[in-house]
Design a protein around this motif. Structure first.
Motif, PDB file in Angstrom:
ATOM      1  N   ALA A   1     121.914  65.875  72.744  1.00  0.00           N
ATOM      2  CA  ALA A   1     123.265  65.401  72.461  1.00  0.00           C
ATOM      3  C   ALA A   1     123.279  64.506  71.233  1.00  0.00           C
ATOM      4  CB  ALA A   1     123.827  64.661  73.675  1.00  0.00           C
ATOM      5  N   THR A   2     122.271  63.643  71.146  1.00  0.00           N
ATOM      6  CA  THR A   2     122.209  62.746  69.988  1.00  0.00           C
ATOM      7  C   THR A   2     121.990  63.530  68.704  1.00  0.00           C
ATOM      8  OG1 THR A   2     121.297  61.007  71.392  1.00  0.00           O
ATOM      9  CG2 THR A   2     121.039  60.750  69.016  1.00  0.00           C
ATOM     10  N   ALA A   3     121.083  64.515  68.752  1.00  0.00           N
ATOM     11  CA  ALA A   3     120.832  65.324  67.560  1.00  0.00           C
ATOM     12  C   ALA A   3     122.096  66.063  67.138  1.00  0.00           C
ATOM     13  CB  ALA A   3     119.701  66.301  67.834  1.00  0.00           C
ATOM     14  N   ALA A   4     122.774  66.684  68.135  1.00  0.00           N
ATOM     15  CA  ALA A   4     124.012  67.393  67.806  1.00  0.00           C
ATOM     16  C   ALA A   4     125.070  66.444  67.279  1.00  0.00           C
ATOM     17  CB  ALA A   4     124.522  68.141  69.044  1.00  0.00           C
ATOM     18  N   LEU A   5     125.136  65.269  67.914  1.00  0.00           N
ATOM     19  CA  LEU A   5     126.150  64.302  67.503  1.00  0.00           C
ATOM     20  C   LEU A   5     125.877  63.747  66.110  1.00  0.00           C
ATOM     21  CD1 LEU A   5     128.691  62.864  68.481  1.00  0.00           C
ATOM     22  CD2 LEU A   5     127.252  61.002  69.283  1.00  0.00           C
ATOM     23  N   VAL A   6     124.587  63.534  65.803  1.00  0.00           N
ATOM     24  CA  VAL A   6     124.261  63.008  64.475  1.00  0.00           C
ATOM     25  C   VAL A   6     124.719  63.991  63.401  1.00  0.00           C
ATOM     26  CG1 VAL A   6     122.348  62.501  62.920  1.00  0.00           C
ATOM     27  CG2 VAL A   6     122.386  61.509  65.201  1.00  0.00           C
ATOM     28  N   GLY A   7     124.386  65.278  63.606  1.00  0.00           N
ATOM     29  CA  GLY A   7     124.818  66.271  62.635  1.00  0.00           C
ATOM     30  C   GLY A   7     126.324  66.361  62.559  1.00  0.00           C
ATOM     31  N   LEU A   8     126.970  66.393  63.749  1.00  0.00           N
ATOM     32  CA  LEU A   8     128.427  66.450  63.760  1.00  0.00           C
ATOM     33  C   LEU A   8     129.046  65.206  63.164  1.00  0.00           C
ATOM     34  CD1 LEU A   8     130.884  68.095  64.709  1.00  0.00           C
ATOM     35  CD2 LEU A   8     130.718  66.915  66.897  1.00  0.00           C
ATOM     36  N   TYR A   9     128.398  64.059  63.457  1.00  0.00           N
ATOM     37  CA  TYR A   9     128.917  62.778  62.976  1.00  0.00           C
ATOM     38  C   TYR A   9     128.950  62.741  61.453  1.00  0.00           C
ATOM     39  CZ  TYR A   9     128.963  57.752  61.977  1.00  0.00           C
ATOM     40  OH  TYR A   9     129.259  56.526  61.489  1.00  0.00           O
TER      41      TYR A   9
ATOM     42  N   ARG B   1     117.322  58.429  53.136  1.00  0.00           N
ATOM     43  CA  ARG B   1     116.547  57.805  54.214  1.00  0.00           C
ATOM     44  C   ARG B   1     117.324  57.799  55.528  1.00  0.00           C
ATOM     45  NH1 ARG B   1     114.806  52.491  50.815  1.00  0.00           N
ATOM     46  NH2 ARG B   1     117.059  52.534  50.485  1.00  0.00           N
ATOM     47  N   SER B   2     118.227  58.799  55.701  1.00  0.00           N
ATOM     48  CA  SER B   2     119.040  58.848  56.931  1.00  0.00           C
ATOM     49  C   SER B   2     118.183  59.091  58.173  1.00  0.00           C
ATOM     50  CB  SER B   2     120.100  59.946  56.816  1.00  0.00           C
ATOM     51  OG  SER B   2     119.483  61.212  56.605  1.00  0.00           O
ATOM     52  N   ILE B   3     117.026  59.792  57.974  1.00  0.00           N
ATOM     53  CA  ILE B   3     116.160  60.034  59.127  1.00  0.00           C
ATOM     54  C   ILE B   3     115.647  58.739  59.717  1.00  0.00           C
ATOM     55  CG2 ILE B   3     114.142  60.275  57.642  1.00  0.00           C
ATOM     56  CD1 ILE B   3     114.840  62.005  61.024  1.00  0.00           C
ATOM     57  N   ASN B   4     115.556  57.714  58.885  1.00  0.00           N
ATOM     58  CA  ASN B   4     115.065  56.423  59.366  1.00  0.00           C
ATOM     59  C   ASN B   4     115.998  55.827  60.422  1.00  0.00           C
ATOM     60  OD1 ASN B   4     112.907  56.682  57.654  1.00  0.00           O
ATOM     61  ND2 ASN B   4     113.701  55.302  56.076  1.00  0.00           N
ATOM     62  N   TYR B   5     117.310  56.134  60.299  1.00  0.00           N
ATOM     63  CA  TYR B   5     118.242  55.624  61.318  1.00  0.00           C
ATOM     64  C   TYR B   5     117.910  56.218  62.686  1.00  0.00           C
ATOM     65  CZ  TYR B   5     120.954  54.140  57.244  1.00  0.00           C
ATOM     66  OH  TYR B   5     121.368  53.565  56.083  1.00  0.00           O
ATOM     67  N   GLY B   6     117.667  57.514  62.715  1.00  0.00           N
ATOM     68  CA  GLY B   6     117.296  58.142  63.985  1.00  0.00           C
ATOM     69  C   GLY B   6     115.980  57.628  64.512  1.00  0.00           C
ATOM     70  N   LEU B   7     114.993  57.436  63.597  1.00  0.00           N
ATOM     71  CA  LEU B   7     113.702  56.923  64.041  1.00  0.00           C
ATOM     72  C   LEU B   7     113.836  55.502  64.575  1.00  0.00           C
ATOM     73  CD1 LEU B   7     111.419  58.302  61.181  1.00  0.00           C
ATOM     74  CD2 LEU B   7     111.698  59.196  63.494  1.00  0.00           C
ATOM     75  N   ARG B   8     114.700  54.709  63.954  1.00  0.00           N
ATOM     76  CA  ARG B   8     114.909  53.342  64.471  1.00  0.00           C
ATOM     77  C   ARG B   8     115.561  53.387  65.860  1.00  0.00           C
ATOM     78  NH1 ARG B   8     115.734  52.083  58.812  1.00  0.00           N
ATOM     79  NH2 ARG B   8     114.276  50.424  58.199  1.00  0.00           N
ATOM     80  N   ILE B   9     116.435  54.352  66.057  1.00  0.00           N
ATOM     81  CA  ILE B   9     117.027  54.493  67.400  1.00  0.00           C
ATOM     82  C   ILE B   9     115.941  54.795  68.426  1.00  0.00           C
ATOM     83  CG2 ILE B   9     118.538  55.936  68.823  1.00  0.00           C
ATOM     84  CD1 ILE B   9     120.342  56.257  66.397  1.00  0.00           C
ATOM     85  N   ILE B  10     115.012  55.690  68.064  1.00  0.00           N
ATOM     86  CA  ILE B  10     113.899  55.971  68.970  1.00  0.00           C
ATOM     87  C   ILE B  10     113.101  54.701  69.240  1.00  0.00           C
ATOM     88  CG2 ILE B  10     111.734  57.249  69.205  1.00  0.00           C
ATOM     89  CD1 ILE B  10     112.952  59.488  67.590  1.00  0.00           C
ATOM     90  N   GLY B  11     112.831  53.927  68.197  1.00  0.00           N
ATOM     91  CA  GLY B  11     112.094  52.681  68.376  1.00  0.00           C
ATOM     92  C   GLY B  11     112.806  51.721  69.298  1.00  0.00           C
ATOM     93  N   VAL B  12     114.122  51.595  69.143  1.00  0.00           N
ATOM     94  CA  VAL B  12     114.888  50.701  70.025  1.00  0.00           C
ATOM     95  C   VAL B  12     114.839  51.200  71.465  1.00  0.00           C
ATOM     96  CG1 VAL B  12     117.206  49.840  70.541  1.00  0.00           C
ATOM     97  CG2 VAL B  12     116.382  49.883  68.173  1.00  0.00           C
ATOM     98  N   VAL B  13     114.947  52.517  71.656  1.00  0.00           N
ATOM     99  CA  VAL B  13     114.867  53.070  73.024  1.00  0.00           C
ATOM    100  C   VAL B  13     113.514  52.745  73.637  1.00  0.00           C
ATOM    101  CG1 VAL B  13     114.811  55.209  74.355  1.00  0.00           C
ATOM    102  CG2 VAL B  13     116.550  54.886  72.600  1.00  0.00           C
ATOM    103  N   TYR B  14     112.439  52.923  72.863  1.00  0.00           N
ATOM    104  CA  TYR B  14     111.106  52.558  73.357  1.00  0.00           C
ATOM    105  C   TYR B  14     111.077  51.103  73.804  1.00  0.00           C
ATOM    106  CZ  TYR B  14     108.076  56.574  72.344  1.00  0.00           C
ATOM    107  OH  TYR B  14     107.435  57.786  72.376  1.00  0.00           O
ATOM    108  N   LEU B  15     111.603  50.221  72.963  1.00  0.00           N
ATOM    109  CA  LEU B  15     111.541  48.799  73.272  1.00  0.00           C
ATOM    110  C   LEU B  15     112.366  48.461  74.507  1.00  0.00           C
ATOM    111  CD1 LEU B  15     110.498  46.022  72.420  1.00  0.00           C
ATOM    112  CD2 LEU B  15     112.544  45.770  70.984  1.00  0.00           C
ATOM    113  N   LEU B  16     113.559  49.037  74.612  1.00  0.00           N
ATOM    114  CA  LEU B  16     114.407  48.748  75.777  1.00  0.00           C
ATOM    115  C   LEU B  16     113.769  49.251  77.067  1.00  0.00           C
ATOM    116  CD1 LEU B  16     117.962  49.554  74.339  1.00  0.00           C
ATOM    117  CD2 LEU B  16     116.929  47.307  74.722  1.00  0.00           C
TER     118      LEU B  16
END
Length: 987
Positions: A367-375, A131-146
């Motif tokens: 950058a986030t996508a690249a960083l997530v994979g690299l991370y 369920r690692s994709i959920n972390y990225g989706l939650r980041i999108i949700g937080v960005v929307y809210l902010l």
């Protein structure tokens, strides 16, 4: 009051809902982190006789166990699995990392179970669901809210800000709420909230696109648009009802759920595509440049987010094609671009930030996508190394890996930002780089006119704007202090074709007050034609200029600190009618700083150049004064080295300035002057002025001149001695003139006396001479008395000659002056003395200038002078075996020069200053054949020369000869007579 109450109620509702959503999202995240769902990684679909393996991902637990696509699952742990529900229950019974025994049938045809199909058992080790994709989706949700909160708090009253916030809040629920399949009450709340958000979010987005920039004043139009907007939510409500019925009443099978998920994704993609189309159509049809540029970037942002999502995720899902997890994760993360690009459309805080936010949204997404994979890759490798090779590090090793990965985000982001800028706006990106380089090179430009011309030439080329103007502040005063309230005038422009010369005088740009305390970094006028907040004159100026941007060029204020505006740059829209982006404005604001410094440098250079010219003028003026003074002036420093040397010193010492400067005083001046100079310097009166009167100065040419020399200290403004200045006044000619004047006065007095004496003596002398001659005739035979009477007669003749000489000496005027050829007069005089020269064995040389100018004078008197000087020369050479008299003439400036030189015995130095005195003679002991002089010949000659406006000088060395030099003013052009270069008369 009613609107205020409604606003407060709405704010409270939004705050409560937002807080509740954040709490639920946090609890949901915690529950999901602590609840693992076992899975074999296979996509199972219900079919006849069991579950069919629709897709078997590579490296999934099922694939590793040996399951292939098309296999049919009959039982799990000997429990039948004709439907998905019992299969899932059995997986939960086995648990994560449990062993499940699958009975697999492998039919000949895909998913079609037959009695003849091969059956076998396999062991599958179940793993936790990824369920690692959920972390990225939650980041999108937080960005929307902010972003929604930022828009809401920044511009609460802006049009559609509440709508946009609700859209962001629903998007937050859509991406942050993930049910765990635990299916308790909380999990059902999360599930249904996510379902509602799934169908509400696309409708809100399409509604936002449908009503964006709807400023129609007609209420009926707005009502119709509102009714149409309501219909946008009906498909979502229908699908939501279908979802509820399928779950609650129909006990939906997995196939039905899968189909409902397809419908939901198709619905979402369709609404996104329609919204992008609406943005595009509105951008093409809008007449407002600002709105058109906003819609253009909104279209780009929507397409960049929606196209990958539709093509790479929705369509494959609708076609039952398994999308690779990295691709699915990437296209989902790309949806973050939507809130980033739309936020400015509501805020309108900084002009055209929409394009900047859009491009940065793309940058941060990549950058986030690249960083997530690299991370995850680095963390995985680090974890493997920690657990296998460096077990002692454990947690610290993982933390170090996480920190190292985070540190590379910023350079990665900058690299991607540069690439994105080049992809989306390659031409303008190159122009901006050129603009920055141009700004850095401005400081090398020192000509103010060329500087402003280059600014108005380069900005249109770089930013593609059609109108540019540069306004310069009033020049600083004479002390380089700026005016308290500077005025600005149009210095250069490009594209201001509607301005005439008379319009420039009527421009009132007082609204450009960037030195005020609350002034912004730039001024933006969306519509310069209608700036209602300005006074009439300034509004008319804004209309005529038709410029949308005004940027101040500020520099540090040297007086009182702070900054001041030295210039203002005005810019219009681009050639396509677009406004500049905030990124362009940031570059321009930086460039304005460079331009301000360059303008200040140019003004300072101009002022400095003016001061230098003034200094040079004053220097030349002072130098001309020094050079024009007929006095030698030079200065020495404290080390007695010469620092200045004027033209008179060059003439006096026959040494050019270049040879004298920086030379020590002892190398140029004679030793007797140095002795006096050192004595003056050492007497302790450093600030006093000393004068050496009638100092005899020996020159390098061997000549000795008489000069008054003044020595004064060279002082600074603080009265510090930095050297000495010496003034050399050559008074040699003045002394000679004074001597001549004294001589003239003496001769004048003697002349008056001589005239009286001559008249008084001549009468008795004539009586004596007459009676003596009478007696001589009567006593001619008297041997004793006759000789005496003869001597008396001779002496009376001698006395008569002296008296006649006195009379001639006193007669200095009354003669008639005519034009005379001096060369011819000299030839005639030489003929008269030719016999005497032959008798005395004297040679006569004549060096007569053929182009000698004519003079004005009395021929008889001048011949008397010439004969007198030639006879004196003959007498000076009496007794020598041979003698030479040279007569030379030449033109010198406006004078005719006559020199009579002899090779006689010369005159003693002590007698030189007396030879023109009456009755002074050196012929005290005449040689045989030489008569004794009366001492009146040179005195008479001196008077005759004075009468002709000339002068006579003598130069003599005992034993070497004497030279008499006569200077007579020339009155006519030179003669064109035949050349008689040299004629000789010999005995």
């Amino acid at each position: 009051m009613k609107n205020a109450a409604q606003t407060r109620i709405l704010a409270i509702i939004l705050a409560v809902v937002t807080l509740g959503a954040c709490v639920l999202a946090g609890v949901n995240f915690s529950a999901e982190s602590n609840y693992n769902v076992p899975t074999d990684g296979i996509w199972w679909l219900e079919t006849n006789g069991g579950l069919c393996a629709q897709q078997v991902p590579v490296d999934s637990p099922g694939q590793r166990a040996g399951v292939r696509a098309g296999d049919v699952l009959i039982t799990v742990d000997e429990r039948p699995t004709l439907a998905l529900a019992p299969f899932i229950h059995q997986l939960f019974r086995d648990g994560t990392y449990g062993r499940a025994t699958y009975l697999i049938a492998r039919p000949a045809k895909r998913c079609q179970l037959q009695p003849s199909s091969t059956k076998f058992d396999i062991q599958v080790i179940l793993e936790p669901t990824d369920r690692s994709i959920n972390y990225g989706l939650r980041i999108i949700g937080v960005v929307y809210l902010l972003i929604g909160l930022y828009v809401l708090f920044r511009r609460w009253t802006a049009p559609k800000s509440t709508h946009f916030y609700v859209f962001c809040l629903v998007s937050f629920v859509l991406y942050a709420f993930k049910f765990t399949t635990e299916l308790d009450t909380f999990d059902w709340i999360i599930y249904w909230s996510n379902v509602v958000a799934t169908f509400l979010q696309p409708a809100l987005f399409l509604h936002f696109a449908f009503t964006f920039s709807d400023t129609a004043p007609d209420p009926a139009h707005r009502t119709r648009r509102g009714i149409l907007s309501t219909f946008l939510y009906l498909p979502g409500l229908y699908l939501l009802g279908l979802q509820i019925v399928s779950i609650v009443h129909w006990s939906a099978t997995e196939v039905l759920k899968h189909r409902l998920d397809k419908i939901a994704l198709a619905y979402m993609a369709l609404y996104y595509v329609v919204a992008a189309a609406l943005f595009f159509i509105r951008a093409r049809s809008s007449e407002n440049p600002l709105e058109r540029q906003q819609l253009k970037w909104l279209t780009r942002g929507t397409l960049v987010a929606v196209i990958p999502f539709t093509l790479l995720y929705v369509l494959p899902f609708l076609l039952d094609y398994a999308v690779p997890a990295p691709v699915a994760n990437f296209v989902r993360l790309a949806l973050i671009i939507l809130p980033l690009t739309f936020s400015w459309a509501i805020v309108r805080y900084r002009l055209m930030d929409v394009d900047l936010i859009f491009k940065r949204g793309v940058t941060y997404t990549l950058a986030t996508a690249a960083l997530v994979g690299l991370y995850f890759g680095v963390v995985a490798v680090s974890a493997e190394m920690v657990h296998t090779r460096l077990p002692s590090l454990r947690v610290w090793g993982l933390l170090a890996a996480i920190v190292a990965t985070g540190l590379i985000f910023d350079p990665l982001k900058r690299t991607i930002q540069a690439r994105v800028d080049r992809v989306f706006d390659q031409k303008r990106f190159d122009y901006r780089e050129t603009l920055i380089d141009f700004g850095r090179s401005l400081n090398s430009q020192t000509d103010l006119r060329a500087l402003v011309d280059s600014v108005v030439e380069r900005l249109p080329q770089t930013l593609l704007v059609t109108r540019v103007a540069v306004f310069l502040a009033s020049e600083p005063d004479a002390d380089n202090r700026p005016a308290p309230k500077p005025t600005f005038e149009l210095a250069a422009s490009h594209g201001l074709t509607n301005l005439q010369a008379q319009d420039l005088r009527a421009l009132d740009i007082r609204f450009l007050d960037f030195d005020a305390l609350d002034a912004n970094s730039h001024l933006f006028l969306e519509n310069p034609q209608q700036v209602l907040r300005l006074p009439e004159a300034q509004r008319e100026t804004a209309r005529r200029l038709d410029l949308n941007y005004y940027l101040p060029c500020r520099v540090a204020n040297r007086v009182g600190g702070g900054t001041r505006t030295v210039a203002i740059i005005g810019l219009g829209r681009t050639g396509d009618g677009d406004f500049l982006s905030s990124e362009d404005m940031e570059v321009l604001e930086s460039l304005a700083g460079y331009i301000g410094i360059a303008i200040q440098n140019a003004q300072l250079y101009k002022s400095l150049e003016s001061k230098i010219n003034e200094f040079e003028r004053l220097k030349d003026f002072n130098q001309n004064i020094v050079e024009s003074i007929n006095i030698g002036i030079f200065a020495v420093d404290l080390e007695d080295k010469i620092e200045s040397w004027n033209a008179q010193m060059e003439v006096l010492f026959a040494r050019p300035r270049s040879e004298a400067i920086r030379r020590h005083l002892s190398e140029i001046l004679p030793s007797d002057f140095l002795a006096r100079f050192n004595a003056i310097r050492g007497d302790g009166t450093a600030h006093g002025t000393h004068t050496l009167y009638k100092f005899r100065l020996a020159l390098p040419t061997g000549e000795t001149r008489t000069a008054n020399i003044a020595i004064a200290p060279l002082l600074t403004r603080n009265l510090d001695v930095v050297g000495r200045i010496i003034l050399v006044d050559d008074i040699t000619d003045r002394i000679q003139l004074e001597t001549q004047l004294t001589q003239s006065e003496k001769l004048s007095s003697i002349g008056l006396l001589a005239a009286g004496v001559a008249h008084e003596v001549n009468t008795p002398l004539a009586v004596i001479s007459s009676y003596t001659q009478m007696l001589s005739k009567q006593l001619r035979d008297d041997v004793r008395i006759a000789p005496v009477l003869e001597k008396i007669t001779q002496q009376t003749f001698r006395a008569s000659e002296i008296v006649n000489g006195l009379l001639n000496f006193s007669r200095t005027s009354g003669a008639e002056f005519v034009s005379i050829d001096l060369n011819q007069l000299l030839r005639d005089s030489a003929i008269l003395l030719e016999h005497q020269f032959k008798t005395a064995r004297i040679r006569l040389d004549q060096e007569l200038a053929p182009d000698l100018a004519r003079i004005q004078g009395n021929q008889g008197k001048l011949q008397q002078v010439i004969l007198n000087l030639m006879l004196n020369a003959k007498d000076a050479m009496q007794g020598t075996s041979t003698g030479l008299i040279t007569i030379a003439t030449r033109n010198e400036h406006d004078q005719v020069i006559l020199e009579i030189r002899d090779t006689g015995s010369g005159i003693e130095r002590e007698h030189l200053h007396r030879i023109f005195d009456p009755f002074f003679t050196t012929k005290t002991n005449p040689q045989p054949g030489q008569h004794k002089g009366t001492g009146l010949g040179l005195a008479v000659s001196y008077g005759i020369l004075q009468e002709h406006g000339g002068k006579i000088t003598v130069d003599s060395e005992p034993g070497q000869g004497t030279t008499f030099r006569l200077e007579i003013p020339a009155t006519e052009s030179p003669n064109k007579t035949p050349v008689y270069a040299t004629s000789q008369t010999r005995a």
